[in-house]
Scaffold this active site. Structure first.
Site, mmCIF file in Angstrom:
data_model
loop_
_atom_site.group_PDB
_atom_site.id
_atom_site.type_symbol
_atom_site.label_atom_id
_atom_site.label_comp_id
_atom_site.label_asym_id
_atom_site.label_seq_id
_atom_site.Cartn_x
_atom_site.Cartn_y
_atom_site.Cartn_z
ATOM 1 C CG ASP A 129 -6.669 -3.978 36.208
ATOM 2 O OD1 ASP A 129 -7.280 -4.693 37.018
ATOM 3 O OD2 ASP A 129 -5.431 -4.038 36.060
ATOM 4 N NE ARG A 164 -20.137 -9.741 61.980
ATOM 5 C CZ ARG A 164 -19.851 -11.027 61.897
ATOM 6 N NH1 ARG A 164 -19.709 -11.602 60.723
ATOM 7 N NH2 ARG A 164 -19.697 -11.743 62.986
ATOM 8 C CG MET A 171 -7.548 -7.608 42.046
ATOM 9 S SD MET A 171 -7.041 -8.905 40.890
ATOM 10 C CE MET A 171 -5.946 -9.851 41.943
ATOM 11 N N GLY A 172 -7.977 -3.814 40.375
ATOM 12 C CA GLY A 172 -8.157 -2.685 39.450
ATOM 13 C C GLY A 172 -6.914 -1.847 39.306
ATOM 14 N NE ARG A 173 -1.044 -3.415 38.044
ATOM 15 C CZ ARG A 173 -0.586 -4.283 37.191
ATOM 16 N NH1 ARG A 173 -0.772 -4.119 35.913
ATOM 17 N NH2 ARG A 173 0.060 -5.338 37.612
ATOM 18 N NE ARG A 267 -15.935 -10.848 61.635
ATOM 19 C CZ ARG A 267 -16.129 -10.371 62.855
ATOM 20 N NH1 ARG A 267 -15.891 -9.091 63.105
ATOM 21 N NH2 ARG A 267 -16.559 -11.145 63.835
ATOM 22 C CD GLN A 275 -11.381 -8.805 42.347
ATOM 23 O OE1 GLN A 275 -11.681 -7.669 42.041
ATOM 24 N NE2 GLN A 275 -10.404 -9.072 43.190
ATOM 25 N NE ARG A 276 -5.407 -12.313 36.934
ATOM 26 C CZ ARG A 276 -4.219 -12.085 37.493
ATOM 27 N NH1 ARG A 276 -3.969 -10.930 38.081
ATOM 28 N NH2 ARG A 276 -3.273 -12.983 37.450
HETATM 29 O O1 F6P Z 1 -3.948 -6.259 36.002
HETATM 30 C C1 F6P Z 1 -4.745 -7.282 36.516
HETATM 31 C C2 F6P Z 1 -4.497 -7.474 37.985
HETATM 32 O O2 F6P Z 1 -5.341 -8.514 38.419
HETATM 33 C C3 F6P Z 1 -4.641 -6.218 38.834
HETATM 34 O O3 F6P Z 1 -5.990 -5.891 39.084
HETATM 35 C C4 F6P Z 1 -3.856 -6.615 40.047
HETATM 36 O O4 F6P Z 1 -3.341 -5.493 40.743
HETATM 37 C C5 F6P Z 1 -2.722 -7.419 39.475
HETATM 38 O O5 F6P Z 1 -3.149 -7.889 38.208
HETATM 39 C C6 F6P Z 1 -2.318 -8.591 40.335
HETATM 40 O O6 F6P Z 1 -1.208 -9.188 39.756
HETATM 41 P P1 F6P Z 1 -0.643 -10.629 40.154
HETATM 42 O O7 F6P Z 1 -1.473 -11.651 39.434
HETATM 43 O O8 F6P Z 1 0.755 -10.572 39.688
HETATM 44 O O9 F6P Z 1 -0.802 -10.771 41.649
#
Ligand code: F6P
Length: 343
Positions: A129, A164, A171-173, A267, A275-276
């Site tokens: 994030d 479209r 993500m990014g909270r 869409r 992303q992780r």
């Molecule tokens: O803080 C990293 C993050 O991937 C955020 O971007 C996202 O909101 C959250 O963690 C998701 O958490 P979890 O893995 O508990 O779904």
């Protein structure tokens, strides 16, 4: 007898965690310290779950995603009697120091353990994030941005071929770093971030004016943390008490509104945990390695309550308390760079 340093990874997994672990082990080993893996974040100190970690165990892990020592969102300050167990287990295992690798939650616990219980801890800033104060960048962010940018490039081809609007939820909270960076790199036509209120009229006008100017497709990047009417959460929280933002369906809600207001076929793609996942970029491997070496150096010299941080091109130490005091939000200058290319 050799001194011992524990190492733990807490919160969401993140590309580059293994690179930090490897660097801490290699530097600490060279300085004559033993390294002990505290498995699954703070849970490993509450339970306890320890494992010896030497150069052999960290060989070959540099390019691997995730964390070889596991993670969790356990927060000892929210569990009855857990802080006392952390302190007891730390001392029973004979630990002389601890390296905590994590985001605001994990490092927030580290900061409190240092300030309130004098636990000799050093932090390393991890999160896709990029929302931690005290450091220009966290490791993991570059990889997440690269993954989102590639996804936006791929979605461009379908957007263009089918005329479209493609909405991409990232993500990014509560901050829009991933959205702004991947949106700029991917040439998004509209980018929505939590730092700015979302105005459906403004979004649809950008898209309509773009189409009036001869483009028949648009890419909209939206942060999961944006507040939108109709995208409310159901009160679900994780162990740190954070709202589960992805469950609100921000992308879907935005897509519905764009389609019904503009009439353009729309869409939605939610990139989620992709992303992780997987291997860190070269930049993240290098940043994570430098952070790990700095953390080990801080341990060896006895500078506790500090966090390794990037300032410009230098890796320095900043107080953990400073790094966890407030969220680092996207400044207006960054959003202005992105906005130049809207519509
Ligand atoms: O803080 C990293 C993050 O991937 C955020 O971007 C996202 O909101 C959250 O963690 C998701 O958490 P979890 O893995 O508990 O779904």
């Amino acid at each position: 007898m050799a001194k011992s340093v524990g190492i733990l990874t807490g919160g969401g997994d993140c590309p580059g965690l293994n690179a930090v672990i490897r660097a801490v082990v290699r530097r600490a080993d060279a300085a004559g310290w033993d390294v002990v893996a505290v498995r699954e974040g703070w849970r490993g100190l509450v339970e306890p779950i320890f494992e010896d970690l030497g150069p052999q165990q960290v060989s070959g892990i540099l390019p691997r995603g995730g964390t070889i020592i596991g993670t969790s969102r356990t927060n000892p300050f929210k569990l009855e009697g857990a802080v006392e167990r952390v302190l007891r287990n730390f001392s029973d295992r004979g630990l002389d120091a601890l390296v905590a690798i994590g985001g605001e939650d994990t490092l927030g616990v580290a900061a409190r353990l240092f300030a309130e219980h004098q636990v000799p801890v050093v932090g390393v800033p991890k999160t896709i994030d990029n929302d931690l104060s005290g450091t220009d960048y966290t490791f993991g962010f570059d990889t997440a941005v690269a993954i989102c940018t590639e996804a936006i490039d791929r979605l461009h081809t379908t957007a263009e071929s089918h005329n479209r609007v493609m909405v991409v939820e990232v993500m990014g909270r509560h901050t829009g770093w991933i959205a702004v960076h991947s949106g700029i790199a991917g040439g998004a036509d509209v980018i929505l971030i939590p730092e700015r209120p979302v105005d459906f009229d403004e979004v649809c006008n950008e898209i309509a004016s773009r189409h009036a100017n001869g483009k028949n497709f648009s890419i909209v990047v939206v942060s999961e943390g944006c507040e939108l009417p109709g995208a409310e959460d159901k009160g679900e929280v994780d162990q740190f008490g954070h709202r589960l933002l992805a469950k609100r369906g921000v992308g879907e809600r935005l897509g519905e509104e764009i389609e019904s207001r503009t009439g353009y076929e729309t869409r939605v793609t939610v990139l989620g945990h992709i992303q992780r996942g997987g291997s860190p970029t070269a930049r993240d491997r290098i940043l994570a390695t430098r952070f790990g070496l700095k953390a080990a150096d801080l341990v060896v010299e006895g500078s506790f309550g500090q966090m390794a941080a990037l300032r410009g091109d230098a890796v320095i130490a900043v107080p953990l308390a400073e790094a966890t005091a407030e969220l680092k939000t996207v400044p207006l200058e960054w959003y202005d760079v992105a906005r130049t290319f809207f519509g």
